[in-house]
Design a protein around this motif. Structure first.
Motif, mmCIF file in Angstrom:
data_model
loop_
_atom_site.group_PDB
_atom_site.id
_atom_site.type_symbol
_atom_site.label_atom_id
_atom_site.label_comp_id
_atom_site.label_asym_id
_atom_site.label_seq_id
_atom_site.Cartn_x
_atom_site.Cartn_y
_atom_site.Cartn_z
ATOM 1 N N UNK A 164 0.833 -1.327 -0.188
ATOM 2 C CA UNK A 164 -0.090 0.034 0.048
ATOM 3 C C UNK A 164 1.030 1.255 0.260
ATOM 4 N N UNK A 165 1.972 1.244 0.807
ATOM 5 C CA UNK A 165 2.681 2.391 0.867
ATOM 6 C C UNK A 165 3.555 2.727 -0.400
ATOM 7 N N UNK A 166 3.886 1.607 -1.015
ATOM 8 C CA UNK A 166 4.864 1.546 -2.421
ATOM 9 C C UNK A 166 3.691 2.028 -3.396
ATOM 10 N N UNK A 167 2.643 1.497 -3.597
ATOM 11 C CA UNK A 167 1.693 2.034 -4.397
ATOM 12 C C UNK A 167 1.388 3.469 -4.365
ATOM 13 N N UNK A 168 1.291 3.792 -3.251
ATOM 14 C CA UNK A 168 0.914 5.323 -2.766
ATOM 15 C C UNK A 168 2.123 6.291 -3.143
ATOM 16 N N UNK A 169 3.245 5.852 -2.901
ATOM 17 C CA UNK A 169 4.215 6.700 -3.161
ATOM 18 C C UNK A 169 4.412 6.537 -4.859
ATOM 19 N N UNK A 170 4.225 5.548 -5.518
ATOM 20 C CA UNK A 170 4.482 5.302 -6.981
ATOM 21 C C UNK A 170 3.270 6.205 -7.739
ATOM 22 N N UNK A 171 2.056 6.232 -7.110
ATOM 23 C CA UNK A 171 0.825 6.629 -7.670
ATOM 24 C C UNK A 171 1.336 8.319 -7.720
ATOM 25 N N UNK A 172 1.803 8.948 -6.459
ATOM 26 C CA UNK A 172 1.907 10.267 -6.368
ATOM 27 C C UNK A 172 2.945 10.768 -7.375
ATOM 28 N N UNK A 202 3.597 9.293 -10.203
ATOM 29 C CA UNK A 202 3.129 9.041 -11.612
ATOM 30 C C UNK A 202 4.044 7.659 -12.119
ATOM 31 N N UNK A 203 4.561 7.042 -11.055
ATOM 32 C CA UNK A 203 5.289 5.824 -11.921
ATOM 33 C C UNK A 203 4.373 4.635 -12.331
ATOM 34 N N UNK A 204 3.068 4.643 -11.829
ATOM 35 C CA UNK A 204 2.287 3.674 -12.411
ATOM 36 C C UNK A 204 1.737 3.742 -13.647
ATOM 37 N N UNK A 205 1.852 4.926 -14.226
ATOM 38 C CA UNK A 205 1.228 5.129 -15.249
ATOM 39 C C UNK A 205 1.486 4.080 -16.560
ATOM 40 N N UNK A 206 2.643 3.711 -16.373
ATOM 41 C CA UNK A 206 3.122 2.938 -17.557
ATOM 42 C C UNK A 206 2.829 1.391 -17.255
ATOM 43 N N UNK A 207 2.176 1.178 -16.149
ATOM 44 C CA UNK A 207 1.790 -0.531 -15.982
ATOM 45 C C UNK A 207 0.175 -0.636 -15.878
#
Length: 515
Positions: free
Chosen positions: A135-143, A145-150
């Motif tokens: 949850x923490x990793x996804x939150x930081x990645x979302x903030x 914008x690192x998850x837009x590629x996956x």
């Protein structure tokens, strides 16, 4: 590894005893000399290294789960062919997570818990830590914008498959350890050296618990000369122990000798070091009421018996910190409009500051300023009456203040105390400095009062959801609150915190003891 040895000694002192077995026959001797040691070595390594092998399993589980998520996603979207590897950003993400997860989930007490058959506890702890970390990793990645590629479907299936594979790995390893223990293949063979009060207490402690984990080989002493006394055939000389060690596998030799007898201990060690067996010095307080828990090392080399551990430590402390900052930050963002409305209403309702500050006891008996919305009429001399506890008919309340207290809205500014690190969302409620109950301070009423300060104070706690909320008017109420607070400290978990937060919302709506 040092840790395995240290905790092995500590746990051995709490394990039970089988009856002393007779000496081996010549035919059994050859079997024990060549076959049994190798078999026992493999089995012992499985138990002692289980905690250290699991990180490798977690590392592989993350990789395999990522691979399967790609295969499933391709199959779902009708993409022909198979996925044989990772590429680009997804490969880098898998590498980072695969390296981090083993550190997050490492549990050096895995084998000990598994041998007690507590598989659900092992899986629950690992899954909870993994989900919180994800949850923490996804939150930081979302903030960032690192998850837009996956694709979200790949990330979700990767997480679920990782949880499944890691849980299966733990269940399989724990089941193997438990099965070997029940078969007696993990029985620790212990020889005790020394006679006297310490040896008596050690043997008594070994005889008090389960009978399938420790075999007492015998009691030996360096002062016995000649044959063993007929009154106690299990007692012998050091020479007899050395001869026995050549044909019998021995896991531990525990010296029940005075720690101050340095020359004697060194002499016994020199004689016994001819055997390839770990030698431990039994704590003098074994089987005494003194609550030692384990053996640890101070300054890297000084052995000590741990009498009390720091509560909520290591990864648990990290998880609780993450819980406070993540949930606290979300609560502040969601409640910010309400906080502004209440602040404006207080300013309109009566003159004085919006925020009331008071000195409270904090972690390690330190003090801090707790924040609350002001609910009483402001008076310059109010500080002189700060220790006067409120009552249901207290005439110091403002009209708005009585409403705020009834719904516990006056406590909301304490979210900023949480973000500052002074408080936690859940913990023992902080009492005012020099607060008196029946004209006595807390430590005068119960000697364990200060034990509640071993963790950060909380906005809510186990006491508050169990009826111990509001003013403390009697010494019995204070003792009850301390008892509940200490129960929380000794039984903390993230799920316990979440349970208390949920119960708190129900208590607030019922307005129990709120005034």
């Amino acid at each position: 590894m040092r840790n395995s040895t240290e905790y092995g000694v500590a746990q051995t002192l709490c394990f039970p005893v089988r009856n002393v077995l007779p000496m081996n026959t010549p035919n059994e001797t050859a079997n024990n000399l060549f076959i049994q040691p190798a078999r026992r070595l493999l089995q012992r390594n499985l138990k002692s290294l289980a905690s250290d092998l699991l990180p490798l399993g977690d590392f592989l589980s993350v990789f395999f789960a990522a691979y399967l998520s790609l295969v499933i996603d391709n199959f779902w979207h009708g993409v022909s062919g198979q996925v044989f590897g990772f590429s680009g950003d997804f490969r880098n993400a898998v590498l980072v997570v695969a390296v981090l997860v083993p550190f997050i989930l490492y549990d050096r007490n895995f084998a000990a818990v598994a041998s007690r058959g507590q598989m659900l506890l092992l899986v629950h702890s690992a899954v909870l830590r993994l989900l919180l970390s994800a949850g923490v990793i996804f939150l930081l990645a979302t903030l960032s914008h690192a998850l837009t590629k996956f694709p979200g479907s790949i990330l979700l299936s990767w997480l679920l498959l990782s949880v499944l594979l890691m849980s299966l790995t733990r269940v399989l390893v724990a089941h193997t350890v438990l099965r070997l223990r029940r078969q007696g293949k993990l029985t620790e063979v212990i020889a005790v050296v020394g006679v006297g009060p310490v040896a008596d207490r050690l043997i008594h402690a070994l005889r008090q618990t389960r009978s399938d984990t420790v075999e007492l080989l015998g009691v030996f002493d360096d002062k016995i000369v000649g044959a063993a006394p007929s009154a106690n055939p299990s007692t012998g000389t050091l020479a007899q122990l050395i001869e026995l060690g050549k044909t019998r596998p021995i896991d531990w030799i525990l010296l029940a000798l005075p720690a101050t007898a340095e020359l004697r201990v060194l002499a016994v060690m020199q004689r016994l070091k001819t055997l390839s067996v770990p030698i431990g010095l039994c704590p003098q307080q074994v089987d005494m009421a003194v609550p030692y828990r384990s053996i640890n090392y101070v300054a890297g080399s000084v052995p000590v018996s741990v009498l009390a551990e720091r509560p909520i430590r290591h990864w648990d402390a990290v998880l609780k910190g993450i819980e406070d900052y993540v949930i606290g930050s979300m609560a502040v963002l969601l409640l910010l409009p309400l906080l502004v409305v209440i602040a404006v209403a207080i300013k309109i309702d009566s003159p004085g500051p919006v925020i009331f500050k008071q000195r409270r006891h904090a972690f390690n008996n330190h003090e801090f300023n707790i924040y609350k919305f002001r609910t009483m009429r402001w008076d310059i001399s109010a500080a002189a009456n700060a220790l006067v506890q409120t009552s249901r008919q207290d005439d110091r309340f403002t009209r708005l203040g009585r409403f705020l207290r009834a719904w516990s809205l006056d406590e909301l500014p304490q979210l900023f105390n949480v973000l500052k690190g002074d408080m936690s969302l859940v913990g023992p409620r902080p009492h005012a400095v020099n607060m008196r109950t029946e004209n006595q301070l807390g430590h005068e009423i119960t000697e364990i009062y200060a034990h509640r300060h071993r963790v950060k104070p909380g906005i809510t706690g186990w006491s508050q959801v169990n009826g111990s909320r509001g003013a403390i008017n009697t010494t019995a109420q204070l003792r009850r609150r301390v008892e509940l607070d200490l129960y929380y400290i000794e039984n903390w978990s993230v799920l316990f915190d979440l349970k208390i937060l949920l119960m708190t919302s129900l208590v607030v709506f019922k307005r129990t003891n709120a005034f």
